[in-house]
Motif scaffolding. Structure first.
Motif, PDB file in Angstrom:
ATOM      1  N   PHE A 152      -5.874  -6.855 -11.011  1.00  0.00           N
ATOM      2  CA  PHE A 152      -6.758  -5.902 -10.542  1.00  0.00           C
ATOM      3  C   PHE A 152      -7.307  -5.950 -10.820  1.00  0.00           C
ATOM      4  O   PHE A 152      -9.179  -5.568  -9.479  1.00  0.00           O
ATOM      5  CB  PHE A 152      -5.876  -4.436 -10.518  1.00  0.00           C
ATOM      6  CG  PHE A 152      -4.881  -4.300  -9.899  1.00  0.00           C
ATOM      7  CD1 PHE A 152      -5.102  -4.034  -8.475  1.00  0.00           C
ATOM      8  CD2 PHE A 152      -4.106  -4.471 -10.959  1.00  0.00           C
ATOM      9  CE1 PHE A 152      -3.439  -3.400  -8.342  1.00  0.00           C
ATOM     10  CE2 PHE A 152      -1.930  -3.560  -9.756  1.00  0.00           C
ATOM     11  CZ  PHE A 152      -2.741  -3.531  -8.717  1.00  0.00           C
ATOM     12  N   PHE A 167     -11.925  -7.523  -9.517  1.00  0.00           N
ATOM     13  CA  PHE A 167     -13.195  -7.205  -8.911  1.00  0.00           C
ATOM     14  C   PHE A 167     -14.180  -5.698  -9.277  1.00  0.00           C
ATOM     15  O   PHE A 167     -15.288  -6.342  -8.979  1.00  0.00           O
ATOM     16  CB  PHE A 167     -12.593  -5.772  -7.639  1.00  0.00           C
ATOM     17  CG  PHE A 167     -10.628  -7.441  -6.357  1.00  0.00           C
ATOM     18  CD1 PHE A 167     -11.852  -7.707  -5.208  1.00  0.00           C
ATOM     19  CD2 PHE A 167      -9.838  -6.560  -6.647  1.00  0.00           C
ATOM     20  CE1 PHE A 167     -10.906  -8.417  -4.914  1.00  0.00           C
ATOM     21  CE2 PHE A 167      -9.137  -7.658  -6.086  1.00  0.00           C
ATOM     22  CZ  PHE A 167      -9.339  -8.548  -5.112  1.00  0.00           C
ATOM     23  N   LEU A 168     -14.132  -5.234  -9.913  1.00  0.00           N
ATOM     24  CA  LEU A 168     -14.294  -5.152 -10.435  1.00  0.00           C
ATOM     25  C   LEU A 168     -15.727  -5.585 -11.912  1.00  0.00           C
ATOM     26  O   LEU A 168     -17.060  -5.445 -11.925  1.00  0.00           O
ATOM     27  CB  LEU A 168     -14.149  -3.625 -11.739  1.00  0.00           C
ATOM     28  CG  LEU A 168     -15.102  -2.547 -12.365  1.00  0.00           C
ATOM     29  CD1 LEU A 168     -15.606  -2.342 -11.720  1.00  0.00           C
ATOM     30  CD2 LEU A 168     -13.967  -1.328 -13.364  1.00  0.00           C
ATOM     31  N   ARG A 211      -4.611   3.688  -4.841  1.00  0.00           N
ATOM     32  CA  ARG A 211      -5.931   2.639  -4.012  1.00  0.00           C
ATOM     33  C   ARG A 211      -5.001   1.111  -4.091  1.00  0.00           C
ATOM     34  O   ARG A 211      -5.491   1.184  -5.276  1.00  0.00           O
ATOM     35  CB  ARG A 211      -6.343   3.220  -3.020  1.00  0.00           C
ATOM     36  CG  ARG A 211      -6.123   4.494  -3.126  1.00  0.00           C
ATOM     37  CD  ARG A 211      -7.928   5.190  -2.124  1.00  0.00           C
ATOM     38  NE  ARG A 211      -8.129   5.019  -1.713  1.00  0.00           N
ATOM     39  CZ  ARG A 211      -9.728   4.577  -0.990  1.00  0.00           C
ATOM     40  NH1 ARG A 211     -10.545   4.712  -2.039  1.00  0.00           N
ATOM     41  NH2 ARG A 211     -10.263   4.192   0.053  1.00  0.00           N
ATOM     42  N   LEU A 212      -5.275   0.077  -3.425  1.00  0.00           N
ATOM     43  CA  LEU A 212      -5.169  -1.653  -3.307  1.00  0.00           C
ATOM     44  C   LEU A 212      -6.336  -1.498  -2.983  1.00  0.00           C
ATOM     45  O   LEU A 212      -6.701  -1.678  -1.712  1.00  0.00           O
ATOM     46  CB  LEU A 212      -3.245  -1.827  -3.067  1.00  0.00           C
ATOM     47  CG  LEU A 212      -2.293  -1.302  -3.148  1.00  0.00           C
ATOM     48  CD1 LEU A 212      -1.439  -2.173  -3.192  1.00  0.00           C
ATOM     49  CD2 LEU A 212      -2.377  -1.211  -5.062  1.00  0.00           C
ATOM     50  N   PRO A 213      -6.535  -2.981  -3.349  1.00  0.00           N
ATOM     51  CA  PRO A 213      -7.405  -4.473  -2.456  1.00  0.00           C
ATOM     52  C   PRO A 213      -7.036  -4.901  -1.241  1.00  0.00           C
ATOM     53  O   PRO A 213      -7.299  -5.494  -1.843  1.00  0.00           O
ATOM     54  CB  PRO A 213      -8.272  -4.609  -3.914  1.00  0.00           C
ATOM     55  CG  PRO A 213      -6.933  -4.803  -4.859  1.00  0.00           C
ATOM     56  CD  PRO A 213      -6.283  -4.011  -4.168  1.00  0.00           C
ATOM     57  N   ILE A 214      -6.356  -4.265  -0.746  1.00  0.00           N
ATOM     58  CA  ILE A 214      -5.562  -4.468   0.465  1.00  0.00           C
ATOM     59  C   ILE A 214      -4.912  -4.009   1.690  1.00  0.00           C
ATOM     60  O   ILE A 214      -5.202  -2.889   1.283  1.00  0.00           O
ATOM     61  CB  ILE A 214      -3.822  -4.608  -0.191  1.00  0.00           C
ATOM     62  CG1 ILE A 214      -3.382  -6.016  -1.752  1.00  0.00           C
ATOM     63  CG2 ILE A 214      -3.078  -4.989   0.601  1.00  0.00           C
ATOM     64  CD1 ILE A 214      -2.304  -5.890  -2.225  1.00  0.00           C
ATOM     65  N   GLU A 215      -4.872  -4.697   2.676  1.00  0.00           N
ATOM     66  CA  GLU A 215      -4.765  -4.217   3.704  1.00  0.00           C
ATOM     67  C   GLU A 215      -3.605  -5.665   4.523  1.00  0.00           C
ATOM     68  O   GLU A 215      -3.700  -6.476   4.459  1.00  0.00           O
ATOM     69  CB  GLU A 215      -6.146  -4.644   4.228  1.00  0.00           C
ATOM     70  CG  GLU A 215      -7.497  -3.895   4.614  1.00  0.00           C
ATOM     71  CD  GLU A 215      -8.798  -3.910   5.764  1.00  0.00           C
ATOM     72  OE1 GLU A 215      -8.322  -5.032   6.095  1.00  0.00           O
ATOM     73  OE2 GLU A 215      -9.302  -3.834   5.170  1.00  0.00           O
ATOM     74  N   GLY A 255       0.401  -0.917   0.056  1.00  0.00           N
ATOM     75  CA  GLY A 255      -0.274   0.155  -0.425  1.00  0.00           C
ATOM     76  C   GLY A 255       0.640   1.206   0.134  1.00  0.00           C
ATOM     77  O   GLY A 255       0.454   2.464  -0.498  1.00  0.00           O
ATOM     78  N   MET A 277     -13.607 -12.420  -8.909  1.00  0.00           N
ATOM     79  CA  MET A 277     -13.250 -12.670  -7.762  1.00  0.00           C
ATOM     80  C   MET A 277     -12.542 -14.320  -7.205  1.00  0.00           C
ATOM     81  O   MET A 277     -12.737 -15.382  -7.911  1.00  0.00           O
ATOM     82  CB  MET A 277     -13.441 -12.497  -6.055  1.00  0.00           C
ATOM     83  CG  MET A 277     -13.874 -11.290  -5.626  1.00  0.00           C
ATOM     84  SD  MET A 277     -14.529 -10.350  -4.531  1.00  0.00           S
ATOM     85  CE  MET A 277     -16.407 -10.464  -4.695  1.00  0.00           C
ATOM     86  N   MET A 337      -8.728  -8.886  -1.136  1.00  0.00           N
ATOM     87  CA  MET A 337     -10.189  -9.037  -0.237  1.00  0.00           C
ATOM     88  C   MET A 337     -10.224  -9.860  -1.301  1.00  0.00           C
ATOM     89  O   MET A 337     -11.657 -10.151   0.353  1.00  0.00           O
ATOM     90  CB  MET A 337     -10.786  -7.689  -1.357  1.00  0.00           C
ATOM     91  CG  MET A 337     -10.278  -6.654  -1.276  1.00  0.00           C
ATOM     92  SD  MET A 337     -11.335  -6.382   0.473  1.00  0.00           S
ATOM     93  CE  MET A 337     -10.175  -4.582   0.935  1.00  0.00           C
ATOM     94  N   ALA A 360     -15.689 -10.926   0.025  1.00  0.00           N
ATOM     95  CA  ALA A 360     -14.506 -10.107   0.435  1.00  0.00           C
ATOM     96  C   ALA A 360     -14.665  -8.589   1.464  1.00  0.00           C
ATOM     97  O   ALA A 360     -14.537  -8.049   1.610  1.00  0.00           O
ATOM     98  CB  ALA A 360     -14.932  -8.714  -0.892  1.00  0.00           C
TER      99      ALA A 360
END
Lengths: 416, 94
Positions: free
Chosen positions: A395, A398-399, A249-253, A240, A403, A342, A411
């Motif tokens: 990437f 998700f759109l 911004r990423l689909p990541i935590e 990130g 998934m 996610m 997610a």
């Protein structure tokens, strides 16, 4: 540097004064064709395969600390390809095949040990799921065996088979799974890349991405600006932060995952085992310590250390499965930072910036993926198109609503 | 980690379920927002190293939602608010 029995004998007789560093410590050049950000397993493997398999030159790996000082040195060393979904299983099977030839390929002892991985089954529904997963594995050329309760008992007679809540009813065994000496993977790839002319630059943190007209021009680092035609980012928990330099911004935590080692015990677990009811997995290292882990802590963290409730939860899982470990003492616990995506699956893809590529979202499963991740990322960097086994790791999934949710949890990063 | 609940006082974080970034309070209007807006809301995160405002649900307690300001590098918690109060301060009706 190369090793041989003759060299060991010579050094033993001459006071070990002739050993050389395994790789050079080069000064960064002004410009490279390829800059790989992140000198962990995935970054080093990417550089190695870029040079060896894709014939590319002028490659640098930038590492903010020391090589292999991140998650490749902090994991529980398991390799396997027991995945269910089409987006995943061909990739992980490709990775397992690379593991099988890795030591010959980079001529370094990584202690690849195919001691088998056993997923335990506790309910009829779990047996159905394991059967389906095993069939998916077989269809993708992996190996899988469904074991009865008696077959599991023959392997591990001391397991808690008659636990009132979670009796053991069988298992799904992948004999080709196992463990690898994790640090040696980083060292082997680093040495192999260095021998092919890759500059491995340590203590060099990327502080910015130089982007002009929608195209990458290089990276700003703590050791000055380094020009680059293409930049590949493989920085796991720091994804990130680094990608924010490109405004992404990423689909990541980033989450913390803890791992554990007990004191050394006599050999009694000769494979890798997972408890299917709680979340607990264990193997025994060659030094005798039980290496085990469980769930992530479940909250955003960059701390590389977790909290006590999860330690208690993991060890409760261990005790439910194998009460025999009750008197073993815990030797060490530590934490690593996971790039939790996610849907629990990774990303190897281009970005909206020409020449900037991303490899991340490995969650807590990045180690087993190291060879294929490096290979597929090198493929993408060199040829600008995804490797066929990594084509789903995009990437935009998700759109598109495509998934790859291996666990079917939805997610939400802390559910994977 | 100890979360200092505004109503119940200090509680062990193990009593809570974690959801994520408190920006999730600001859900786009489902009738008007584009698919891309909802994608960004659902899947993309700032994921900062440092101060992070985040939603915790007191499942083993009074079932309130909290907005906890916590440092993701040190795990230090500096502020705890009721999510209800935060949402209302932003103009939401509930």
């Amino acid at each position: 540097m190369r090793f041989s029995a003759l060299k060991i004998l010579k050094e033993a007789l001459t006071g070990h004064k002739g050993w050389q560093p395994m790789w050079r410590d080069p000064v960064p050049q002004a410009e490279y064709d390829y800059v790989i950000v992140g000198g962990g397993g995935h970054g080093l493997a990417t550089a190695y395969y870029l040079a060896k398999e894709f014939g590319q030159a002028r490659i640098a790996v930038l590492e903010k600390g020391y090589l292999g000082g991140g998650n490749v040195g902090r994991n529980t060393t398991i390799i396997r390809s027991n995945y269910l979904l089409d987006g995943n299983e061909p990739f992980y099977e490709f990775s397992l095949k690379l593991w099988e030839g890795l030591e010959q390929d980079f001529n370094f002892n990584a202690m690849v040990s195919q001691r088998g991985i056993l997923n335990l089954i506790h309910t009829d529904a779990a047996r159905d799921a394991a059967t389906r997963r095993g069939n998916a594995m077989l269809l993708n050329g992996a190996d899988a065996e469904l074991l009865t309760r008696d077959q599991v008992r023959a392997m591990y007679p001391w397991l808690n088979f008659d636990n009132a809540r979670f009796p053991i009813k069988g298992g799904l065994l992948q004999r080709r799974g196992g463990t690898v000496r994790h640090d040696a993977v980083a060292w082997g790839y680093a040495r192999g890349a260095d021998m092919r002319g890759v500059d491995l630059i340590q203590n060099c943190e990327v502080t910015g991405l130089r982007i002009e007209g929608g195209r990458i021009r290089g990276v700003d680092t703590t050791r000055g600006h380094i020009g680059a035609r293409k930049v590949g980012v493989a920085v796991a928990g720091s994804s990130g932060k680094v990608m924010s330099y490109a405004g992404m911004r990423l689909p990541i935590e980033s989450h913390v995952l803890q791992a554990f080692v007990s004191e050394g015990l006599k050999p009694f677990i000769d494979g890798v085992m997972t408890f299917g009811a709680g979340h607990f997995y264990v193997s025994q290292s060659d030094k005798g310590g039980l290496v085990f882990g469980g769930d992530i802590d479940g909250y955003n963290s960059y701390a590389q250390r977790g909290n006590l409730p999860v330690i208690e939860d993991v060890i409760e899982g261990g005790m439910a499965l194998m009460p025999a470990i009750g008197r073993a003492r815990l030797l060490r616990t530590w934490g690593g930072i996971m790039d939790m995506s996610m849907d629990g699956s990774p990303i190897i893809d281009k970005t909206h910036v020409d020449g900037l590529y991303f490899n991340g979202g490995w969650c807590y499963g990045g180690f087993k993926a190291t060879p294929a991740s490096g290979w597929c990322f090198a493929h993408l960097l060199a040829r600008d198109e995804p490797h066929k086994t990594a084509a789903a790791y995009r990437f935009d999934r998700f759109l598109r609503g495509a998934m790859i949710d291996e666990k079917g949890q939805g997610a939400q990063p802390n559910l994977h | 980690m100890i979360i200092n609940h505004p109503i119940l006082g200090p509680r062990d974080a193990a009593e809570f379920v974690y959801l994520g970034d408190a920006a999730l309070i600001n859900r786009p209007d489902g009738m008007t927002a584009s698919v891309e807006t909802f994608h960004d809301y659902l899947y993309l995160r700032d994921n900062p190293a440092g101060e992070h405002r985040e939603l915790w649900y007191h499942e083993q307690g009074d079932r309130s939602w909290l907005v906890v300001t916590r440092n993701t590098v040190t795990h230090e918690i500096t502020k705890v608010e009721l999510a209800r109060d935060v949402a209302r301060a932003q103009g939401r009706s509930k």
